[in-house]
Design a protein around this motif. Sequence first.
Motif, PDB file in Angstrom:
ATOM      1  N   MET A  27      -3.900   3.970   3.948  1.00  0.00           N
ATOM      2  CA  MET A  27      -3.553   2.580   4.258  1.00  0.00           C
ATOM      3  C   MET A  27      -4.238   1.613   3.302  1.00  0.00           C
ATOM      4  O   MET A  27      -3.644   0.623   2.869  1.00  0.00           O
ATOM      5  CB  MET A  27      -3.910   2.239   5.703  1.00  0.00           C
ATOM      6  N   CYS A  30      -2.392   1.519   0.165  1.00  0.00           N
ATOM      7  CA  CYS A  30      -1.139   0.792   0.304  1.00  0.00           C
ATOM      8  C   CYS A  30      -1.386  -0.727   0.254  1.00  0.00           C
ATOM      9  O   CYS A  30      -0.648  -1.460  -0.412  1.00  0.00           O
ATOM     10  CB  CYS A  30      -0.441   1.177   1.614  1.00  0.00           C
ATOM     11  N   CYS A  34       0.058  -3.257  -2.578  1.00  0.00           N
ATOM     12  CA  CYS A  34       0.819  -4.471  -2.231  1.00  0.00           C
ATOM     13  C   CYS A  34       0.203  -5.696  -2.906  1.00  0.00           C
ATOM     14  O   CYS A  34       0.922  -6.547  -3.453  1.00  0.00           O
ATOM     15  CB  CYS A  34       0.834  -4.683  -0.720  1.00  0.00           C
ATOM     16  N   CYS A  67       5.572  -8.279  -0.470  1.00  0.00           N
ATOM     17  CA  CYS A  67       4.336  -7.498  -0.629  1.00  0.00           C
ATOM     18  C   CYS A  67       3.162  -8.188   0.054  1.00  0.00           C
ATOM     19  O   CYS A  67       2.321  -7.528   0.676  1.00  0.00           O
ATOM     20  CB  CYS A  67       4.034  -7.280  -2.115  1.00  0.00           C
ATOM     21  N   LEU A  89       7.787  -1.162   6.179  1.00  0.00           N
ATOM     22  CA  LEU A  89       7.582  -0.323   4.990  1.00  0.00           C
ATOM     23  C   LEU A  89       8.916  -0.070   4.282  1.00  0.00           C
ATOM     24  O   LEU A  89       8.994  -0.122   3.054  1.00  0.00           O
ATOM     25  CB  LEU A  89       6.908   0.997   5.385  1.00  0.00           C
ATOM     26  N   CYS A 123       3.802   0.526  -5.765  1.00  0.00           N
ATOM     27  CA  CYS A 123       3.835   0.010  -4.392  1.00  0.00           C
ATOM     28  C   CYS A 123       4.821   0.820  -3.547  1.00  0.00           C
ATOM     29  O   CYS A 123       4.532   1.142  -2.383  1.00  0.00           O
ATOM     30  CB  CYS A 123       4.207  -1.473  -4.411  1.00  0.00           C
ATOM     31  N   ASP A 125       5.596   3.947  -4.000  1.00  0.00           N
ATOM     32  CA  ASP A 125       4.952   5.239  -3.738  1.00  0.00           C
ATOM     33  C   ASP A 125       3.912   5.124  -2.621  1.00  0.00           C
ATOM     34  O   ASP A 125       3.813   5.992  -1.744  1.00  0.00           O
ATOM     35  CB  ASP A 125       4.278   5.759  -5.021  1.00  0.00           C
ATOM     36  N   ALA A 126       3.144   4.038  -2.647  1.00  0.00           N
ATOM     37  CA  ALA A 126       2.093   3.848  -1.635  1.00  0.00           C
ATOM     38  C   ALA A 126       2.696   3.618  -0.253  1.00  0.00           C
ATOM     39  O   ALA A 126       2.147   4.074   0.764  1.00  0.00           O
ATOM     40  CB  ALA A 126       1.191   2.682  -2.038  1.00  0.00           C
ATOM     41  N   CYS A 127       3.826   2.884  -0.202  1.00  0.00           N
ATOM     42  CA  CYS A 127       4.502   2.659   1.084  1.00  0.00           C
ATOM     43  C   CYS A 127       5.102   3.966   1.617  1.00  0.00           C
ATOM     44  O   CYS A 127       5.067   4.232   2.827  1.00  0.00           O
ATOM     45  CB  CYS A 127       5.599   1.603   0.944  1.00  0.00           C
ATOM     46  N   MET A 130       2.405   5.950   3.141  1.00  0.00           N
ATOM     47  CA  MET A 130       2.098   5.439   4.485  1.00  0.00           C
ATOM     48  C   MET A 130       3.100   5.978   5.509  1.00  0.00           C
ATOM     49  O   MET A 130       2.725   6.372   6.621  1.00  0.00           O
ATOM     50  CB  MET A 130       2.184   3.904   4.491  1.00  0.00           C
TER      51      MET A 130
END
Lengths: 137, 137, 137, 137
Positions: A27, A30, A34, A67, A89, A123, A125-127, A130
């Motif tokens: 998290m 993420c 963002c 974001c 997301l 971003c 990829d990170a979402c 999550m």
Amino acid sequence: MDAMMRDAMSKDMMSMEGMPEIDMAVMQACMDACAACEQACVVCSVQMMDGQMMDCAPACMNCADMCNTMMRAMMRMQGMTPASLMSMLDACIAMCQTCMDMCMPHADMSAVCKMCADSCRACMDACMAMKNAMSMA
Amino acid sequence: MDAMMRDAMSKDMMSMEGMPEIDMAVMQACMDACAACEQACVVCSVQMMDGQMMDCAPACMNCADMCNTMMRAMMRMQGMTPASLMSMLDACIAMCQTCMDMCMPHADMSAVCKMCADSCRACMDACMAMKNAMSMA
Amino acid sequence: MDAMMRDAMSKDMMSMEGMPEIDMAVMQACMDACAACEQACVVCSVQMMDGQMMDCAPACMNCADMCNTMMRAMMRMQGMTPASLMSMLDACIAMCQTCMDMCMPHADMSAVCKMCADSCRACMDACMAMKNAMSMA
Amino acid sequence: MDAMMRDAMSKDMMSMEGMPEIDMAVMQACMDACAACEQACVVCSVQMMDGQMMDCAPACMNCADMCNTMMRAMMRMQGMTPASLMSMLDACIAMCQTCMDMCMPHADMSAVCKMCADSCRACMDACMAMKNAMSMA
């Protein structure tokens, strides 16, 4: 985001009903992605090329706002449900995709557009990470 | 939103590739509902009851940010795709649902929470009308 | 902004230490002017002229963000002091001035820029009325 | 903020009429301080103490919004004038002061309020450094 902030959020999240225990490292990554994407999009939205603004600007502005809203929502998990977090997301991923698709064709002639497209990809990829972390929890 | 603003947006939307022609009255109603919901949520997020802030506040803040981001995205349709717009509408509906579910239990004791929950319901309905308008186009 | 929202805010403002009693009609007019100016600026920031975005766009984006922040601050007066409110009003006036100065030269060729400049002027006037109302209180 | 983003902004700033040449290291530090302060304020605005939200929350929300608006304005200097930038810095300083004054009394019992107050102080200092850099230019 420093360790104290992360710990403060972690404690509050424990007390939420129905929210799966989310890996705080995922998290945090993420939220950081963002924040970085918002900044890249804001800079990209006002860059000039040959004395003109570029046509990716509206997508960059929309992505910057989403974001920021996404980052804040993760910092205020007391006001989220698993369903609303998943939906947010998905929307953030969609906005990053749209912005990346607009900036990528400019990447060869603009280092800023390349930076913006890379931030959007990171971003997304990170979402997705999550979403995976929540699905597995 | 006045007629000139709506006309300005309408003209720009015509030039977007792949975006279905959306009924501008439905979109205008959705932007107005988002603006009203943001305002109601901001006011609700700081109200006091018996000298204390209320537990709906985090959901209200998240909903306020999402409604503002949603409104702005509809004003910058050059930076949207049909897919990203649908995804944003879903997320806005989910945030309004979450906020309404938090405020509704307070509706009997707080006129502000009742106003906030009603605004969330109206915003959800307006977002669903937008989704329908796009699906039919 | 409807009457219930105004009444809810009015009650909360009464309880703040050191804040002069502000004419709620003046403050409501200011919040409405900020909301209208944000919307006009967002639309103006993405308009096209001869296939190009216009050079007022960065000023419009800055003004849109400041007007939203100003509106929200007036809705959360529990988190303001007279000094910080005065300073925010000055900054909002300065941003509206900057945006108006950028859009006004385009007013003859763009109805949107004219609308944006008019909204900036109205927001400046409303912020100055707020300052006067506070000074007299 | 990485070096590429800073360089992209630096180049654009050179072309602005009337804007003094600002030390980019000072401006970068100010943008970073604004971003950090927004995050700390958002987290602080929803923290619970003994099952209740804290009375600094409205000030934290106002400060978070202003810090984000300030950061974005520095990333979009094409839409600023020296006068509007100075006025925005003053308003950001005022909001950080207000938030810090609300959080500081809680610092002994809340690590989050202490973190928030420290971030506000750092943001004030960074904004004052920007003002000094502009005055000397």
